[in-house]
Design a protein around this motif. Structure first.
Motif, PDB file in Angstrom:
ATOM      1  N   GLU A  53       0.824  -1.214   0.000  1.00  0.00           N
ATOM      2  CA  GLU A  53       0.000   0.000   0.000  1.00  0.00           C
ATOM      3  C   GLU A  53       0.855   1.260   0.000  1.00  0.00           C
ATOM      4  O   GLU A  53       0.556   2.220  -0.697  1.00  0.00           O
ATOM      5  CB  GLU A  53      -0.957  -0.032   1.184  1.00  0.00           C
ATOM      6  N   ILE A  54       1.916   1.278   0.803  1.00  0.00           N
ATOM      7  CA  ILE A  54       2.867   2.392   0.784  1.00  0.00           C
ATOM      8  C   ILE A  54       4.230   1.781   0.503  1.00  0.00           C
ATOM      9  O   ILE A  54       4.775   1.046   1.328  1.00  0.00           O
ATOM     10  CB  ILE A  54       2.880   3.162   2.117  1.00  0.00           C
ATOM     11  N   ASN A  55       4.772   2.056  -0.678  1.00  0.00           N
ATOM     12  CA  ASN A  55       6.014   1.429  -1.100  1.00  0.00           C
ATOM     13  C   ASN A  55       7.212   1.956  -0.333  1.00  0.00           C
ATOM     14  O   ASN A  55       7.215   3.100   0.129  1.00  0.00           O
ATOM     15  CB  ASN A  55       6.228   1.663  -2.589  1.00  0.00           C
ATOM     16  N   ALA A  56       8.246   1.128  -0.211  1.00  0.00           N
ATOM     17  CA  ALA A  56       9.512   1.572   0.367  1.00  0.00           C
ATOM     18  C   ALA A  56      10.074   2.675  -0.525  1.00  0.00           C
ATOM     19  O   ALA A  56       9.834   2.697  -1.730  1.00  0.00           O
ATOM     20  CB  ALA A  56      10.481   0.404   0.466  1.00  0.00           C
ATOM     21  N   GLU A  57      10.820   3.584   0.092  1.00  0.00           N
ATOM     22  CA  GLU A  57      11.359   4.706  -0.667  1.00  0.00           C
ATOM     23  C   GLU A  57      12.770   5.019  -0.201  1.00  0.00           C
ATOM     24  O   GLU A  57      13.060   5.017   0.994  1.00  0.00           O
ATOM     25  CB  GLU A  57      10.465   5.936  -0.463  1.00  0.00           C
ATOM     26  N   PHE A  58      13.630   5.280  -1.178  1.00  0.00           N
ATOM     27  CA  PHE A  58      14.980   5.733  -0.878  1.00  0.00           C
ATOM     28  C   PHE A  58      14.876   7.080  -0.174  1.00  0.00           C
ATOM     29  O   PHE A  58      14.036   7.907  -0.554  1.00  0.00           O
ATOM     30  CB  PHE A  58      15.765   5.869  -2.184  1.00  0.00           C
ATOM     31  N   PRO A  59      15.694   7.338   0.868  1.00  0.00           N
ATOM     32  CA  PRO A  59      15.605   8.625   1.575  1.00  0.00           C
ATOM     33  C   PRO A  59      15.793   9.802   0.611  1.00  0.00           C
ATOM     34  O   PRO A  59      16.782   9.858  -0.101  1.00  0.00           O
ATOM     35  CB  PRO A  59      16.748   8.584   2.588  1.00  0.00           C
ATOM     36  N   GLY A  60      14.832  10.673   0.554  1.00  0.00           N
ATOM     37  CA  GLY A  60      14.883  11.810  -0.353  1.00  0.00           C
ATOM     38  C   GLY A  60      14.152  11.558  -1.663  1.00  0.00           C
ATOM     39  O   GLY A  60      13.996  12.464  -2.463  1.00  0.00           O
ATOM     40  N   GLY A  61      13.735  10.317  -1.910  1.00  0.00           N
ATOM     41  CA  GLY A  61      12.951  10.010  -3.095  1.00  0.00           C
ATOM     42  C   GLY A  61      13.760   9.485  -4.264  1.00  0.00           C
ATOM     43  O   GLY A  61      14.965   9.253  -4.179  1.00  0.00           O
ATOM     44  N   ASP A  62      13.066   9.315  -5.370  1.00  0.00           N
ATOM     45  CA  ASP A  62      13.644   8.701  -6.557  1.00  0.00           C
ATOM     46  C   ASP A  62      14.780   9.514  -7.164  1.00  0.00           C
ATOM     47  O   ASP A  62      15.779   8.959  -7.610  1.00  0.00           O
ATOM     48  CB  ASP A  62      12.562   8.482  -7.618  1.00  0.00           C
ATOM     49  N   GLU A  63      14.643  10.832  -7.193  1.00  0.00           N
ATOM     50  CA  GLU A  63      15.692  11.660  -7.785  1.00  0.00           C
ATOM     51  C   GLU A  63      16.988  11.547  -6.997  1.00  0.00           C
ATOM     52  O   GLU A  63      18.068  11.453  -7.573  1.00  0.00           O
ATOM     53  CB  GLU A  63      15.242  13.127  -7.865  1.00  0.00           C
ATOM     54  N   VAL A  64      16.881  11.507  -5.679  1.00  0.00           N
ATOM     55  CA  VAL A  64      18.068  11.346  -4.840  1.00  0.00           C
ATOM     56  C   VAL A  64      18.678   9.956  -5.053  1.00  0.00           C
ATOM     57  O   VAL A  64      19.899   9.806  -5.109  1.00  0.00           O
ATOM     58  CB  VAL A  64      17.735  11.597  -3.348  1.00  0.00           C
ATOM     59  N   LEU A  65      17.831   8.937  -5.205  1.00  0.00           N
ATOM     60  CA  LEU A  65      18.326   7.587  -5.499  1.00  0.00           C
ATOM     61  C   LEU A  65      19.100   7.588  -6.810  1.00  0.00           C
ATOM     62  O   LEU A  65      20.194   7.021  -6.902  1.00  0.00           O
ATOM     63  CB  LEU A  65      17.168   6.586  -5.576  1.00  0.00           C
ATOM     64  N   MET A  66      18.565   8.227  -7.836  1.00  0.00           N
ATOM     65  CA  MET A  66      19.234   8.281  -9.127  1.00  0.00           C
ATOM     66  C   MET A  66      20.605   8.938  -9.012  1.00  0.00           C
ATOM     67  O   MET A  66      21.591   8.442  -9.564  1.00  0.00           O
ATOM     68  CB  MET A  66      18.373   9.027 -10.134  1.00  0.00           C
ATOM     69  N   LYS A  67      20.675  10.034  -8.296  1.00  0.00           N
ATOM     70  CA  LYS A  67      21.955  10.720  -8.112  1.00  0.00           C
ATOM     71  C   LYS A  67      22.916   9.862  -7.309  1.00  0.00           C
ATOM     72  O   LYS A  67      24.107   9.784  -7.622  1.00  0.00           O
ATOM     73  CB  LYS A  67      21.739  12.070  -7.431  1.00  0.00           C
ATOM     74  N   TRP A  68      22.405   9.181  -6.279  1.00  0.00           N
ATOM     75  CA  TRP A  68      23.254   8.329  -5.451  1.00  0.00           C
ATOM     76  C   TRP A  68      23.847   7.202  -6.298  1.00  0.00           C
ATOM     77  O   TRP A  68      25.039   6.920  -6.224  1.00  0.00           O
ATOM     78  CB  TRP A  68      22.457   7.758  -4.272  1.00  0.00           C
ATOM     79  N   LEU A  69      23.000   6.560  -7.107  1.00  0.00           N
ATOM     80  CA  LEU A  69      23.486   5.489  -7.974  1.00  0.00           C
ATOM     81  C   LEU A  69      24.514   6.008  -8.974  1.00  0.00           C
ATOM     82  O   LEU A  69      25.554   5.386  -9.195  1.00  0.00           O
ATOM     83  CB  LEU A  69      22.320   4.819  -8.710  1.00  0.00           C
ATOM     84  N   SER A  70      24.239   7.155  -9.571  1.00  0.00           N
ATOM     85  CA  SER A  70      25.169   7.700 -10.570  1.00  0.00           C
ATOM     86  C   SER A  70      26.509   8.057  -9.950  1.00  0.00           C
ATOM     87  O   SER A  70      27.543   7.944 -10.598  1.00  0.00           O
ATOM     88  CB  SER A  70      24.571   8.911 -11.278  1.00  0.00           C
ATOM     89  N   ASN A  71      26.505   8.465  -8.683  1.00  0.00           N
ATOM     90  CA  ASN A  71      27.752   8.812  -7.996  1.00  0.00           C
ATOM     91  C   ASN A  71      28.525   7.588  -7.524  1.00  0.00           C
ATOM     92  O   ASN A  71      29.724   7.684  -7.266  1.00  0.00           O
ATOM     93  CB  ASN A  71      27.476   9.713  -6.800  1.00  0.00           C
ATOM     94  N   ASN A  72      27.874   6.457  -7.397  1.00  0.00           N
ATOM     95  CA  ASN A  72      28.512   5.285  -6.820  1.00  0.00           C
ATOM     96  C   ASN A  72      28.806   4.155  -7.803  1.00  0.00           C
ATOM     97  O   ASN A  72      29.706   3.356  -7.561  1.00  0.00           O
ATOM     98  CB  ASN A  72      27.673   4.756  -5.649  1.00  0.00           C
ATOM     99  N   LEU A  73      28.054   4.057  -8.884  1.00  0.00           N
ATOM    100  CA  LEU A  73      28.324   3.018  -9.881  1.00  0.00           C
ATOM    101  C   LEU A  73      29.549   3.388 -10.703  1.00  0.00           C
ATOM    102  O   LEU A  73      29.694   4.532 -11.140  1.00  0.00           O
ATOM    103  CB  LEU A  73      27.122   2.833 -10.812  1.00  0.00           C
ATOM    104  N   GLN A  74      30.411   2.427 -10.918  1.00  0.00           N
ATOM    105  CA  GLN A  74      31.603   2.607 -11.744  1.00  0.00           C
ATOM    106  C   GLN A  74      31.555   1.597 -12.878  1.00  0.00           C
ATOM    107  O   GLN A  74      31.386   0.405 -12.631  1.00  0.00           O
ATOM    108  CB  GLN A  74      32.877   2.358 -10.917  1.00  0.00           C
ATOM    109  N   TYR A  75      31.703   2.063 -14.106  1.00  0.00           N
ATOM    110  CA  TYR A  75      31.759   1.145 -15.246  1.00  0.00           C
ATOM    111  C   TYR A  75      33.110   0.440 -15.158  1.00  0.00           C
ATOM    112  O   TYR A  75      34.145   1.090 -15.230  1.00  0.00           O
ATOM    113  CB  TYR A  75      31.668   1.935 -16.538  1.00  0.00           C
ATOM    114  N   PRO A  76      33.131  -0.880 -14.973  1.00  0.00           N
ATOM    115  CA  PRO A  76      34.422  -1.574 -14.845  1.00  0.00           C
ATOM    116  C   PRO A  76      35.321  -1.309 -16.051  1.00  0.00           C
ATOM    117  O   PRO A  76      34.918  -1.480 -17.201  1.00  0.00           O
ATOM    118  CB  PRO A  76      34.028  -3.054 -14.755  1.00  0.00           C
TER     119      PRO A  76
END
Length: 159
Positions: A53-76
Motif C-alpha cells: 500500500e505504501i512502497n519503500a522509498e529511498f531517503p529523499g525520493g527517486d531523484e536522490v536515489l538516481m543521483k546516489w546510484l550515478s555517484n557510486n556506480l563505476q563502469y568496470p
C-alpha cells in the motif's frame, strides 16, 4: 515508477527519451525500480511483499536515489576495454527496518558488471520501509521486493 538515465546522450537521443529520462550523468543507465510479481513466503521467514500500500522509498525520493546510484556506480574498466555493455537486472528486498537485503542478479551480460551492481546495491543507505494500512492507519512496516534494471553503455557508441 522511478526512471533514471546516467549516460552521455546526443540531442536527438535525448529528445526521443525525454518523457522517461530524468537525469543524464554518466555511462550507466538506470531505468527503474519496479515492485516484482507475487508475494514470496519462505517457512520460518517473514513475508516479502511485491505489492504494497505504501512502497519503500529511498531517503529523499527517486531523484536522490538516481543521483546516489550515478555517484557510486563505476563502469568496470576491463569491460570498457573489451567493449562489454548491456543490461544488469538486480532484485533486492527492503526489509521492515529499511535495510537492503537479498541482493541477487536476475540477468547480466557479464560477471564484472554484475559484481559492480551488487556492490553498489548492497552499499545503499537505509530506505524508508514499505508499510501496510488498515482503516486509514499504518499497521506496520513490511518487507518489500524490488527489481532494478541498470544499463551499461559504452561512451563512444551510446548503445
Amino acid at each position: 515508477l522511478m526512471l533514471l538515465s546516467i549516460l552521455p546522450v546526443s540531442a536527438q537521443e535525448d529528445a526521443k527519451f525525454s518523457k522517461i529520462r530524468t537525469t543524464h550523468l554518466s555511462q550507466i543507465d538506470v531505468v527503474g525500480v519496479y515492485p516484482k510479481a507475487p508475494v514470496k513466503e519462505d517457512e520460518g521467514e517473514e513475508l516479502v511483499y511485491d505489492i504494497v500500500e505504501i512502497n519503500a522509498e529511498f531517503p529523499g525520493g527517486d531523484e536522490v536515489l538516481m543521483k546516489w546510484l550515478s555517484n557510486n556506480l563505476q563502469y568496470p574498466e576491463n569491460c570498457i576495454k573489451k567493449g562489454i555493455k548491456g543490461k544488469v537486472i538486480v532484485s533486492f528486498v527492503v526489509n521492515g527496518n529499511g535495510d537492503v537485503k537479498e541482493v541477487k542478479v536476475v540477468r547480466s551480460p557479464n560477471k564484472e558488471l554484475s559484481k559492480e551492481v551488487v556492490r553498489v546495491v548492497k552499499a545503499m543507505p537505509k530506505w524508508n520501509p514499505a508499510r501496510q494500512i488498515h482503516n486509514d492507519k499504518v499497521l506496520k512496516t513490511i518487507n518489500a521486493s524490488f527489481t532494478l534494471p541498470i544499463f551499461f553503455r559504452l561512451p563512444q557508441t551510446g548503445l
